[in-house]
Scaffold this motif. Structure first.
Motif, PDB file in Angstrom:
ATOM      1  N   ASP A 123       0.805  -1.224   0.000  1.00  0.00           N
ATOM      2  CA  ASP A 123       0.000   0.000   0.000  1.00  0.00           C
ATOM      3  C   ASP A 123       0.838   1.276   0.000  1.00  0.00           C
ATOM      4  O   ASP A 123       0.361   2.340   0.368  1.00  0.00           O
ATOM      5  CB  ASP A 123      -0.966   0.008   1.184  1.00  0.00           C
ATOM      6  CG  ASP A 123      -0.268  -0.109   2.525  1.00  0.00           C
ATOM      7  OD1 ASP A 123       0.938  -0.466   2.557  1.00  0.00           O
ATOM      8  OD2 ASP A 123      -0.916   0.146   3.547  1.00  0.00           O
ATOM      9  N   TYR A 124       2.087   1.182  -0.476  1.00  0.00           N
ATOM     10  CA  TYR A 124       2.888   2.407  -0.531  1.00  0.00           C
ATOM     11  C   TYR A 124       2.344   3.305  -1.632  1.00  0.00           C
ATOM     12  O   TYR A 124       1.696   2.850  -2.579  1.00  0.00           O
ATOM     13  CB  TYR A 124       4.371   2.092  -0.722  1.00  0.00           C
ATOM     14  CG  TYR A 124       4.792   1.874  -2.150  1.00  0.00           C
ATOM     15  CD1 TYR A 124       5.298   2.942  -2.891  1.00  0.00           C
ATOM     16  CD2 TYR A 124       4.691   0.641  -2.757  1.00  0.00           C
ATOM     17  CE1 TYR A 124       5.683   2.762  -4.209  1.00  0.00           C
ATOM     18  CE2 TYR A 124       5.070   0.448  -4.060  1.00  0.00           C
ATOM     19  CZ  TYR A 124       5.568   1.516  -4.787  1.00  0.00           C
ATOM     20  OH  TYR A 124       5.931   1.344  -6.094  1.00  0.00           O
ATOM     21  N   SER A 125       2.594   4.613  -1.506  1.00  0.00           N
ATOM     22  CA  SER A 125       2.087   5.544  -2.515  1.00  0.00           C
ATOM     23  C   SER A 125       2.953   6.797  -2.562  1.00  0.00           C
ATOM     24  O   SER A 125       3.721   7.075  -1.645  1.00  0.00           O
ATOM     25  CB  SER A 125       0.638   5.930  -2.231  1.00  0.00           C
ATOM     26  OG  SER A 125       0.538   6.638  -1.009  1.00  0.00           O
ATOM     27  N   ILE A 126       2.787   7.529  -3.644  1.00  0.00           N
ATOM     28  CA  ILE A 126       3.505   8.779  -3.860  1.00  0.00           C
ATOM     29  C   ILE A 126       2.473   9.861  -4.180  1.00  0.00           C
ATOM     30  O   ILE A 126       1.652   9.692  -5.083  1.00  0.00           O
ATOM     31  CB  ILE A 126       4.470   8.678  -5.069  1.00  0.00           C
ATOM     32  CG1 ILE A 126       5.371   7.437  -5.015  1.00  0.00           C
ATOM     33  CG2 ILE A 126       5.242   9.983  -5.254  1.00  0.00           C
ATOM     34  CD1 ILE A 126       6.394   7.427  -3.937  1.00  0.00           C
ATOM     35  N   ASP A 127       2.498  10.951  -3.434  1.00  0.00           N
ATOM     36  CA  ASP A 127       1.670  12.120  -3.733  1.00  0.00           C
ATOM     37  C   ASP A 127       2.617  13.248  -4.128  1.00  0.00           C
ATOM     38  O   ASP A 127       3.616  13.483  -3.444  1.00  0.00           O
ATOM     39  CB  ASP A 127       0.856  12.565  -2.512  1.00  0.00           C
ATOM     40  CG  ASP A 127      -0.218  11.559  -2.157  1.00  0.00           C
ATOM     41  OD1 ASP A 127      -1.096  11.318  -3.000  1.00  0.00           O
ATOM     42  OD2 ASP A 127      -0.175  11.024  -1.040  1.00  0.00           O
ATOM     43  N   ILE A 128       2.294  13.918  -5.214  1.00  0.00           N
ATOM     44  CA  ILE A 128       3.102  15.049  -5.652  1.00  0.00           C
ATOM     45  C   ILE A 128       2.175  16.234  -5.880  1.00  0.00           C
ATOM     46  O   ILE A 128       1.155  16.119  -6.558  1.00  0.00           O
ATOM     47  CB  ILE A 128       3.874  14.748  -6.955  1.00  0.00           C
ATOM     48  CG1 ILE A 128       4.777  13.528  -6.779  1.00  0.00           C
ATOM     49  CG2 ILE A 128       4.694  15.967  -7.378  1.00  0.00           C
ATOM     50  CD1 ILE A 128       5.507  13.107  -8.043  1.00  0.00           C
ATOM     51  N   GLN A 129       2.552  17.357  -5.305  1.00  0.00           N
ATOM     52  CA  GLN A 129       1.844  18.610  -5.557  1.00  0.00           C
ATOM     53  C   GLN A 129       2.814  19.521  -6.290  1.00  0.00           C
ATOM     54  O   GLN A 129       3.894  19.848  -5.770  1.00  0.00           O
ATOM     55  CB  GLN A 129       1.393  19.265  -4.260  1.00  0.00           C
ATOM     56  CG  GLN A 129       0.673  20.584  -4.487  1.00  0.00           C
ATOM     57  CD  GLN A 129       0.263  21.236  -3.182  1.00  0.00           C
ATOM     58  OE1 GLN A 129       1.059  21.350  -2.266  1.00  0.00           O
ATOM     59  NE2 GLN A 129      -0.987  21.633  -3.116  1.00  0.00           N
ATOM     60  N   VAL A 130       2.457  19.899  -7.509  1.00  0.00           N
ATOM     61  CA  VAL A 130       3.240  20.848  -8.282  1.00  0.00           C
ATOM     62  C   VAL A 130       2.498  22.169  -8.253  1.00  0.00           C
ATOM     63  O   VAL A 130       1.305  22.216  -8.557  1.00  0.00           O
ATOM     64  CB  VAL A 130       3.461  20.365  -9.733  1.00  0.00           C
ATOM     65  CG1 VAL A 130       4.137  21.450 -10.567  1.00  0.00           C
ATOM     66  CG2 VAL A 130       4.287  19.084  -9.760  1.00  0.00           C
ATOM     67  N   SER A 131       3.188  23.224  -7.858  1.00  0.00           N
ATOM     68  CA  SER A 131       2.567  24.546  -7.754  1.00  0.00           C
ATOM     69  C   SER A 131       3.276  25.537  -8.664  1.00  0.00           C
ATOM     70  O   SER A 131       4.491  25.438  -8.873  1.00  0.00           O
ATOM     71  CB  SER A 131       2.646  25.064  -6.314  1.00  0.00           C
ATOM     72  OG  SER A 131       1.963  24.201  -5.445  1.00  0.00           O
ATOM     73  N   ILE A 132       2.509  26.461  -9.188  1.00  0.00           N
ATOM     74  CA  ILE A 132       3.070  27.607  -9.896  1.00  0.00           C
ATOM     75  C   ILE A 132       2.771  28.811  -9.021  1.00  0.00           C
ATOM     76  O   ILE A 132       1.701  28.918  -8.437  1.00  0.00           O
ATOM     77  CB  ILE A 132       2.494  27.772 -11.320  1.00  0.00           C
ATOM     78  CG1 ILE A 132       3.254  28.874 -12.073  1.00  0.00           C
ATOM     79  CG2 ILE A 132       1.001  28.024 -11.302  1.00  0.00           C
ATOM     80  CD1 ILE A 132       2.957  28.901 -13.568  1.00  0.00           C
TER      81      ILE A 132
END
Length: 148
Positions: A84-93
């Protein structure tokens, strides 16, 4: 490297391997994306908004690549990842003075593993992932590791 002074827009992605073909999909008004990375295995991004912004598309593409690099890095370190591992990425400008720049925040979840181990795998994955290498030194990238 420039750091965002004021966030204007953000795009988020959540990448995990879908081991359950019956998993709940997005509801009306969202788009389900299935992306492939260099590992050849498909990665699903469930519940992406319709008409996603560029930041969300970049985040999704980066997630598909990075999760494969994360698995390669774990294998190199001889670490078995939890299912159940996961990766969350938030890219902001955001704005910086009179200009604009990008920034990214990673949250890596690997329940049951040691914090230091997951951090080491995450940093190695950035050295493997072509997206991470492309932005290295160009945008501010933060990392949050969750092991519970």
């Amino acid at each position: 490297m420039t750091t965002i002074e004021k966030v204007l827009f953000s795009g988020n992605s959540h990448a995990t391997f879908n081991h359950d073909p019956d998993i709940q999909r997005g509801e009306h008004g969202v788009l389900n994306l299935e992306l492939s990375a260099f590992g050849g295995e498909s990665h699903e991004f469930i519940g992406t908004e319709l008409h996603p912004r560029a930041e969300q598309l970049f985040s999704g593409a980066w997630s598909a690549c990075y999760i494969s690099a994360f698995e390669i890095a774990a294998s190199m370190k001889k670490v078995t990842l939890p299912s159940d591992y996961s990766i969350d990425i938030q890219v902001s400008i955001g704005s910086v003075g009179k200009g604009f720049c990008l920034g990214a925040q990673f949250t890596v979840r690997a329940p049951g593993l040691a914090l230091e181990t997951v951090g080491a795998i995450a940093h190695l994955a950035h050295q493997i992932c072509p997206y991470s290498k492309a932005v290295n030194g160009n945008i501010d990238v933060g990392l949050n590791v969750v092991t519970v």
